[in-house]
Design a protein around this motif. Structure first.
Motif, PDB file in Angstrom:
ATOM      1  N   ASP A 121       0.831  -1.206   0.000  1.00 48.07           N
ATOM      2  CA  ASP A 121       0.000   0.000   0.000  1.00 48.07           C
ATOM      3  C   ASP A 121       0.865   1.255   0.000  1.00 48.07           C
ATOM      4  OD1 ASP A 121      -2.656   1.505   0.661  1.00 48.07           O
ATOM      5  OD2 ASP A 121      -1.280   2.112   2.257  1.00 48.07           O
ATOM      6  N   ARG A 122       1.900   1.288   0.830  1.00 48.29           N
ATOM      7  CA  ARG A 122       2.804   2.449   0.884  1.00 48.29           C
ATOM      8  C   ARG A 122       3.597   2.585  -0.417  1.00 48.29           C
ATOM      9  NH1 ARG A 122       0.960   6.058   2.793  1.00 48.29           N
ATOM     10  NH2 ARG A 122      -0.830   4.798   2.205  1.00 48.29           N
ATOM     11  N   TYR A 123       3.959   1.448  -1.007  1.00 51.01           N
ATOM     12  CA  TYR A 123       4.681   1.463  -2.283  1.00 51.01           C
ATOM     13  C   TYR A 123       3.825   2.108  -3.379  1.00 51.01           C
ATOM     14  CZ  TYR A 123       5.867  -0.489  -6.858  1.00 51.01           C
ATOM     15  OH  TYR A 123       6.118  -0.647  -8.196  1.00 51.01           O
ATOM     16  N   ILE A 214       8.181  -7.232   1.052  1.00 49.26           N
ATOM     17  CA  ILE A 214       8.319  -6.037   1.891  1.00 49.26           C
ATOM     18  C   ILE A 214       9.631  -5.321   1.576  1.00 49.26           C
ATOM     19  CG2 ILE A 214       8.651  -5.225   4.266  1.00 49.26           C
ATOM     20  CD1 ILE A 214       6.719  -7.450   5.145  1.00 49.26           C
ATOM     21  N   LEU A 215      10.721  -6.091   1.490  1.00 48.79           N
ATOM     22  CA  LEU A 215      12.030  -5.491   1.200  1.00 48.79           C
ATOM     23  C   LEU A 215      12.042  -4.837  -0.183  1.00 48.79           C
ATOM     24  CD1 LEU A 215      14.412  -8.266   2.625  1.00 48.79           C
ATOM     25  CD2 LEU A 215      13.858  -6.043   3.650  1.00 48.79           C
ATOM     26  N   TYR A 216      11.406  -5.490  -1.155  1.00 54.02           N
ATOM     27  CA  TYR A 216      11.338  -4.908  -2.504  1.00 54.02           C
ATOM     28  C   TYR A 216      10.535  -3.609  -2.484  1.00 54.02           C
ATOM     29  CZ  TYR A 216       9.981  -4.169  -7.355  1.00 54.02           C
ATOM     30  OH  TYR A 216       9.760  -3.610  -8.590  1.00 54.02           O
ATOM     31  N   SER A 217       9.390  -3.629  -1.794  1.00 49.63           N
ATOM     32  CA  SER A 217       8.544  -2.429  -1.722  1.00 49.63           C
ATOM     33  C   SER A 217       9.305  -1.261  -1.118  1.00 49.63           C
ATOM     34  CB  SER A 217       7.284  -2.718  -0.892  1.00 49.63           C
ATOM     35  OG  SER A 217       6.479  -3.694  -1.509  1.00 49.63           O
ATOM     36  N   TYR A 218      10.018  -1.528  -0.024  1.00 52.76           N
ATOM     37  CA  TYR A 218      10.718  -0.430   0.642  1.00 52.76           C
ATOM     38  C   TYR A 218      11.981  -0.004  -0.104  1.00 52.76           C
ATOM     39  CZ  TYR A 218       7.667   0.310   4.527  1.00 52.76           C
ATOM     40  OH  TYR A 218       6.570   0.666   5.279  1.00 52.76           O
ATOM     41  N   LYS A 236       7.818  14.286   4.454  1.00 59.71           N
ATOM     42  CA  LYS A 236       6.405  13.897   4.427  1.00 59.71           C
ATOM     43  C   LYS A 236       6.240  12.473   3.895  1.00 59.71           C
ATOM     44  CE  LYS A 236       1.878  15.355   2.716  1.00 59.71           C
ATOM     45  NZ  LYS A 236       1.133  16.344   1.894  1.00 59.71           N
ATOM     46  N   ALA A 237       7.007  12.144   2.848  1.00 63.45           N
ATOM     47  CA  ALA A 237       6.911  10.804   2.270  1.00 63.45           C
ATOM     48  C   ALA A 237       7.416   9.751   3.259  1.00 63.45           C
ATOM     49  CB  ALA A 237       7.714  10.737   0.974  1.00 63.45           C
ATOM     50  N   PHE A 238       8.530  10.049   3.918  1.00 60.54           N
ATOM     51  CA  PHE A 238       9.080   9.084   4.856  1.00 60.54           C
ATOM     52  C   PHE A 238       8.192   8.920   6.084  1.00 60.54           C
ATOM     53  CE2 PHE A 238      11.770   7.919   8.505  1.00 60.54           C
ATOM     54  CZ  PHE A 238      12.264   6.707   8.045  1.00 60.54           C
ATOM     55  N   SER A 239       7.574  10.020   6.537  1.00 62.95           N
ATOM     56  CA  SER A 239       6.743   9.953   7.746  1.00 62.95           C
ATOM     57  C   SER A 239       5.531   9.059   7.554  1.00 62.95           C
ATOM     58  CB  SER A 239       6.294  11.360   8.160  1.00 62.95           C
ATOM     59  OG  SER A 239       5.461  11.935   7.167  1.00 62.95           O
ATOM     60  N   ALA A 242       7.033   5.562   8.304  1.00 64.11           N
ATOM     61  CA  ALA A 242       7.862   5.338   9.494  1.00 64.11           C
ATOM     62  C   ALA A 242       7.225   4.360  10.473  1.00 64.11           C
ATOM     63  CB  ALA A 242       8.147   6.675  10.174  1.00 64.11           C
ATOM     64  N   SER A 243       5.931   4.540  10.752  1.00 60.19           N
ATOM     65  CA  SER A 243       5.260   3.677  11.715  1.00 60.19           C
ATOM     66  C   SER A 243       5.264   2.226  11.255  1.00 60.19           C
ATOM     67  CB  SER A 243       3.817   4.154  11.941  1.00 60.19           C
ATOM     68  OG  SER A 243       3.783   5.469  12.416  1.00 60.19           O
ATOM     69  N   HIS A 244       4.884   2.020   9.986  1.00 56.38           N
ATOM     70  CA  HIS A 244       4.816   0.658   9.474  1.00 56.38           C
ATOM     71  C   HIS A 244       6.190   0.014   9.429  1.00 56.38           C
ATOM     72  CE1 HIS A 244       4.766  -2.296   6.057  1.00 56.38           C
ATOM     73  NE2 HIS A 244       3.828  -2.784   6.840  1.00 56.38           N
ATOM     74  N   LEU A 245       7.206   0.785   9.028  1.00 59.66           N
ATOM     75  CA  LEU A 245       8.562   0.244   8.962  1.00 59.66           C
ATOM     76  C   LEU A 245       9.060  -0.153  10.350  1.00 59.66           C
ATOM     77  CD1 LEU A 245      10.828  -0.376   6.992  1.00 59.66           C
ATOM     78  CD2 LEU A 245      11.692   1.943   7.327  1.00 59.66           C
ATOM     79  N   SER A 246       8.684   0.616  11.365  1.00 70.08           N
ATOM     80  CA  SER A 246       9.068   0.283  12.747  1.00 70.08           C
ATOM     81  C   SER A 246       8.446  -1.036  13.178  1.00 70.08           C
ATOM     82  CB  SER A 246       8.632   1.401  13.700  1.00 70.08           C
ATOM     83  OG  SER A 246       9.222   2.624  13.358  1.00 70.08           O
ATOM     84  N   VAL A 247       7.160  -1.234  12.852  1.00 75.37           N
ATOM     85  CA  VAL A 247       6.461  -2.467  13.214  1.00 75.37           C
ATOM     86  C   VAL A 247       7.051  -3.659  12.471  1.00 75.37           C
ATOM     87  CG1 VAL A 247       4.236  -3.657  13.081  1.00 75.37           C
ATOM     88  CG2 VAL A 247       4.322  -1.287  13.834  1.00 75.37           C
ATOM     89  N   VAL A 248       7.364  -3.477  11.177  1.00 74.41           N
ATOM     90  CA  VAL A 248       7.973  -4.545  10.381  1.00 74.41           C
ATOM     91  C   VAL A 248       9.306  -4.979  10.994  1.00 74.41           C
ATOM     92  CG1 VAL A 248       9.085  -5.063   8.168  1.00 74.41           C
ATOM     93  CG2 VAL A 248       6.849  -3.963   8.206  1.00 74.41           C
ATOM     94  N   CYS A 249      10.135  -4.000  11.332  1.00 73.60           N
ATOM     95  CA  CYS A 249      11.446  -4.311  11.921  1.00 73.60           C
ATOM     96  C   CYS A 249      11.281  -5.031  13.259  1.00 73.60           C
ATOM     97  CB  CYS A 249      12.255  -3.025  12.116  1.00 73.60           C
ATOM     98  SG  CYS A 249      12.784  -2.252  10.582  1.00 73.60           S
TER      99      CYS A 249
END
Length: 310
Positions: A121-123, A214-218, A236-239, A242-249
């Protein structure tokens, strides 16, 4: 191979995180607090998303589903653990053990799939913004979640059916606070080659495939963000990610940590302690990560709780 019913096994013993009597009240209070925070926090996320029309978007639709799955994931094991501590019992029935394994697999893989959907979705939102509403329409989002449920239910049914074929010794002690698939395979008395093969195959196909997505999308997201000229646009794009990337990690690092630690260390107790991270701690922290790092969620939570929005 004899079926599990021929062994006359009717119950197992869950040894838990510690057998020290003086530590049991501390463990009980600790896990009860985490469980209540997990349920309350994720329910707030679901309530905020469902009650705020501004959050009726694909990203928050997946987030609400993730919160629901996290509640179910934790509820599969923690209440039974708390009950055993309260009653000073270590017993779990054979049927109860199989049920725990079934739902643990369903909700664990669903977590992985939902994180993959959120990454996709973010991609689409960042790399193809003009096509976002067409690609991520409500019908597609609903279909993605439905198909994920079907795959997880069938995959879990296959894995638990394989466990039912195993035979066990007269007294089975599981050095864990719950019945996990790998623990059950380890304590079986019969040949477990086929079970291990199925576990590794599912891990590579479902979890490995999702992680690769996930890795490809990011990687594409990061590439697009670096191409944005303005610093404000980059922020703005990174924000938004950020939340989803934190949860993934958090989820994948703790999950991989469990299996790497079990591969390096032969201590089942250390594996049980490490399992707490992704089965209990991660579902508890997810609402905090999203509510602290996401302005839309913070505003929706304030409206839900009746707090004036500045």
């Amino acid at each position: 191979m004899k079926p599990g019913n021929d062994t006359q096994i009717s119950e197992f013993l869950l040894l838990g995180l510690s057998e020290e009597p003086e530590l049991q009240p501390l463990i009980f209070g600790f896990f009860l607090s985490m469980y209540l925070i997990t349920v309350f926090g994720n329910l707030l996320i679901i309530l905020a998303v469902s009650s705020d029309s501004h959050l009726h978007t694909p990203m928050y639709f997946f987030l609400a589903n993730l919160s629901f799955v996290d509640i179910c994931f934790t509820s599969t094991t923690v209440p039974k653990m708390l009950w055993n501590i309260q009653t000073q019992s270590k017993v779990i029935t054979y049927a109860g053990c199989i049920t725990q394994i079934y739902f643990l697999i369903v909700f664990a893989v669903l977590d992985v799939f939902l994180l993959s959907m959120m990454a996709y979705d973010r991609y689409v939102a960042i790399c193809h913004p003009l096509q976002y509403t067409v690609i991520m329409n409500p019908r597609v989002c609903g279909l993605l979640v439905l198909v994920s449920w079907i795959i997880c239910v069938l995959q879990s049914l296959l894995q638990t059916s394989m466990v039912l074929r195993l035979s066990f010794c007269a007294v089975v002690e599981i050095p864990h606070f719950s019945c996990e698939l790998n623990q059950m395979i380890q304590v079986a008395c019969s040949d477990t080659f086929l079970n291990n093969l199925m576990v590794y195959f599912a891990a590579v196909l479902l979890v490995g495939g999702s992680l690769a997505g996930i890795l490809y999308s990011y990687s594409r997201i990061v590439s697009s963000i670096l191409g944005i000229s303005s610093a404000q646009g980059k922020y703005k794009a990174f924000s938004t990610c950020a939340s989803h990337l934190s949860v993934v990690c958090l989820f994948f690092c703790t999950s991989l940590g469990v299996y790497l630690s079990s591969a390096v260390s032969q201590s089942s107790h250390s594996t049980a302690v490490a399992s707490v991270m992704y089965t209990v701690v991660t579902p508890m922290l997810n609402p905090f990560i999203y509510s602290l790092r996401n302005k839309d969620i913070k505003r929706a939570l304030k409206r839900t709780l009746g707090i004036p929005v500045m």
